[in-house]
Design an enzyme around this catalytic site. Structure first.
Site, PDB file in Angstrom:
ATOM      1  N   GLY A 231       0.811  -1.216   0.000  1.00  0.00           N
ATOM      2  CA  GLY A 231       0.000   0.000   0.000  1.00  0.00           C
ATOM      3  C   GLY A 231       0.842   1.261   0.000  1.00  0.00           C
TER       4      GLY A 231
ATOM      5  CG  HIS B 299       4.940   4.808  -5.040  1.00  0.00           C
ATOM      6  ND1 HIS B 299       5.403   4.013  -6.063  1.00  0.00           N
ATOM      7  CD2 HIS B 299       5.504   4.313  -3.905  1.00  0.00           C
ATOM      8  CE1 HIS B 299       6.229   3.100  -5.582  1.00  0.00           C
ATOM      9  NE2 HIS B 299       6.294   3.245  -4.271  1.00  0.00           N
TER      10      HIS B 299
ATOM     11  N   GLY C 286       5.127   3.911  -9.007  1.00  0.00           N
ATOM     12  CA  GLY C 286       5.814   2.622  -9.189  1.00  0.00           C
ATOM     13  C   GLY C 286       4.825   1.470  -9.110  1.00  0.00           C
ATOM     14  CG  HIS C 287       2.976   0.566  -5.352  1.00  0.00           C
ATOM     15  ND1 HIS C 287       3.089   1.644  -4.505  1.00  0.00           N
ATOM     16  CD2 HIS C 287       3.667  -0.440  -4.780  1.00  0.00           C
ATOM     17  CE1 HIS C 287       3.827   1.306  -3.461  1.00  0.00           C
ATOM     18  NE2 HIS C 287       4.193   0.046  -3.598  1.00  0.00           N
TER      19      HIS C 287
ATOM     20  CD  GLN D 147       7.553  -7.451   3.816  1.00  0.00           C
ATOM     21  OE1 GLN D 147       6.790  -8.302   3.390  1.00  0.00           O
ATOM     22  NE2 GLN D 147       8.059  -6.509   3.016  1.00  0.00           N
TER      23      GLN D 147
ATOM     24  CE  LYS E 207      13.263   1.786  -4.559  1.00  0.00           C
ATOM     25  NZ  LYS E 207      12.900   1.140  -3.341  1.00  0.00           N
TER      26      LYS E 207
ATOM     27  CB  VAL F 119       8.275   4.229 -11.764  1.00  0.00           C
ATOM     28  CG1 VAL F 119       7.723   5.621 -12.028  1.00  0.00           C
ATOM     29  CG2 VAL F 119       7.584   3.201 -12.645  1.00  0.00           C
TER      30      VAL F 119
ATOM     31  CB  SER G 213       6.211   3.769   0.619  1.00  0.00           C
ATOM     32  OG  SER G 213       5.754   2.889  -0.366  1.00  0.00           O
TER      33      SER G 213
HETATM   34  P1  AMP Z   1       6.061  -2.444  -1.693  1.00  0.00           P
HETATM   35  O1  AMP Z   1       4.678  -1.918  -1.546  1.00  0.00           O
HETATM   36  O2  AMP Z   1       7.127  -1.471  -1.351  1.00  0.00           O
HETATM   37  O3  AMP Z   1       6.231  -3.795  -1.027  1.00  0.00           O
HETATM   38  O4  AMP Z   1       6.252  -2.716  -3.244  1.00  0.00           O
HETATM   39  C1  AMP Z   1       5.338  -3.489  -3.983  1.00  0.00           C
HETATM   40  C2  AMP Z   1       5.866  -3.711  -5.368  1.00  0.00           C
HETATM   41  O5  AMP Z   1       6.055  -2.453  -6.015  1.00  0.00           O
HETATM   42  C3  AMP Z   1       7.212  -4.439  -5.407  1.00  0.00           C
HETATM   43  O6  AMP Z   1       7.203  -5.379  -6.475  1.00  0.00           O
HETATM   44  C4  AMP Z   1       8.176  -3.311  -5.662  1.00  0.00           C
HETATM   45  O7  AMP Z   1       9.357  -3.732  -6.309  1.00  0.00           O
HETATM   46  C5  AMP Z   1       7.348  -2.427  -6.583  1.00  0.00           C
HETATM   47  N1  AMP Z   1       7.881  -1.065  -6.607  1.00  0.00           N
HETATM   48  C6  AMP Z   1       8.127  -0.243  -5.544  1.00  0.00           C
HETATM   49  N2  AMP Z   1       8.662   0.922  -5.953  1.00  0.00           N
HETATM   50  C7  AMP Z   1       8.770   0.840  -7.308  1.00  0.00           C
HETATM   51  C8  AMP Z   1       9.258   1.718  -8.329  1.00  0.00           C
HETATM   52  N3  AMP Z   1       9.760   2.926  -8.038  1.00  0.00           N
HETATM   53  N4  AMP Z   1       9.213   1.293  -9.613  1.00  0.00           N
HETATM   54  C9  AMP Z   1       8.718   0.060  -9.922  1.00  0.00           C
HETATM   55  N5  AMP Z   1       8.240  -0.810  -9.022  1.00  0.00           N
HETATM   56  C10 AMP Z   1       8.266  -0.431  -7.719  1.00  0.00           C
END
Ligand code: AMP
Length: 284
Positions: free
Chosen positions: A31, A34, A36-37, A61, A149, A176, A186
């Site tokens: 959650g 942004h 990237g997600h 984690q 990422k 991204v 985040s």
């Molecule tokens: P998280 O919510 O941080 O666990 O991330 C969820 C997914 O989003 C994971 O597969 C991350 O690698 C991906 N993610 C996070 N930041 C980026 C970004 N800047 N660009 C691309 N994917 C991202």
């Protein structure tokens, strides 16, 4: 978009979707969504009729000294962003739904999980793999999209799928970045203004190594020296690590060839940032 809080309900929804012949794509997240997600959702949409996103801040984690309690949880905003990006089902379970008190089994990543991020964050990847395995079993997608990422995380997930014969495909989507190159995260919101400026050094250190690689440098130690010099050029930032590794095994390489990646982690104030760049393709 339907928000689904319970495992049984999620399984029913997927069973109904599958009965229509739909291909299911899955985007697991914690959650605080942004761009990237949202890029992962768009990638999933290109190849699936039904897109499931999960939002679960996975306590397993986070280390004891990490930011579990202050991890952002903007529920209403996330709902809007997920809906607008084209998510069909948003799986948002509570902790009790995911982890019963008598749970006994975790997934271990072996050597691959004990290097780099795993060394700095003991138990982190075990928590990631355990929750991802559970999510795969609940959602049963045809494919799941992860961001480059978190390159070590995606290497571990790919290895888990291979070694445990999980019936899905793992798709890796490019990083991204903000306009100045900082990888969107985040955790960027925790950076004070001076630290935000400093944070671009992570990307600049990777880019400097890539320029040297493109110019013909193939010695990994030389590329690491170049990267570390840029990273530490303001005299404030220090690398947790800056290394050139095989992007599947995460073992350090001596000579850089296709399939290698530069990985970097640094602490800025109380915030820890990671980034990476592949050599031998256009991603970066
Ligand atoms: P998280 O919510 O941080 O666990 O991330 C969820 C997914 O989003 C994971 O597969 C991350 O690698 C991906 N993610 C996070 N930041 C980026 C970004 N800047 N660009 C691309 N994917 C991202």
């Amino acid at each position: 978009m339907i928000v689904v809080p319970a495992i049984a309900e999620m399984r029913d929804a997927i069973a109904r979707a599958r009965a229509t012949g739909a291909r299911v794509g899955f985007v697991p997240t914690m959650g605080a969504l942004h761009d990237g997600h949202l890029s992962l959702v768009r990638r999933a949409r290109t190849d699936a009729q039904v897109v499931v996103m999960s939002i679960f801040v996975n306590p397993l984690q986070f280390g004891p000294a990490e930011d579990l309690s202050r991890y952002p949880r903007p529920v209403a905003k996330d709902d809007g962003l997920a809906r607008d990006a084209g998510v069909d089902f948003l799986f948002r379970p509570g902790t009790a739904e995911m982890y019963s008190e008598d749970r006994a089994i975790t997934v271990s990543g072996g050597d691959l999980a004990s290097r780099w991020e795993g060394e700095v964050r003991p138990g982190h990847f075990e928590g990631v793999l355990t929750v991802v395995a559970k999510l795969f079993n609940i959602v049963q997608p045809d494919f799941a999209v992860f961001g480059q990422k978190d390159l070590q995380q995606s290497a571990l997930v790919k290895a888990m799928v291979r070694d445990l014969d999980m019936p899905l495909e793992i798709v890796l989507a490019p990083i991204v970045r903000e306009h100045d190159g900082l990888a969107i995260s985040s955790r960027n919101r925790y950076l004070a203004a001076a630290d935000r400026n400093r944070a671009i050094l992570l990307h600049e250190s990777l880019a400097a190594a890539k320029v040297a690689f493109d110019g013909g440098e193939r010695n990994a130690r030389a590329l690491e020296t170049i990267g570390r010099q840029v990273l530490e050029s303001d005299g404030v930032l220090h690398a947790d690590y800056f290394a050139i590794v095989n992007s599947a095994t995460f073992e350090p390489v001596e000579t850089v060839a296709w399939g290698a990646a530069a990985i970097v982690a640094a602490r800025i104030g109380t915030t820890r940032l990671i980034d990476n760049m592949s050599f031998g393709d256009d991603e970066g």
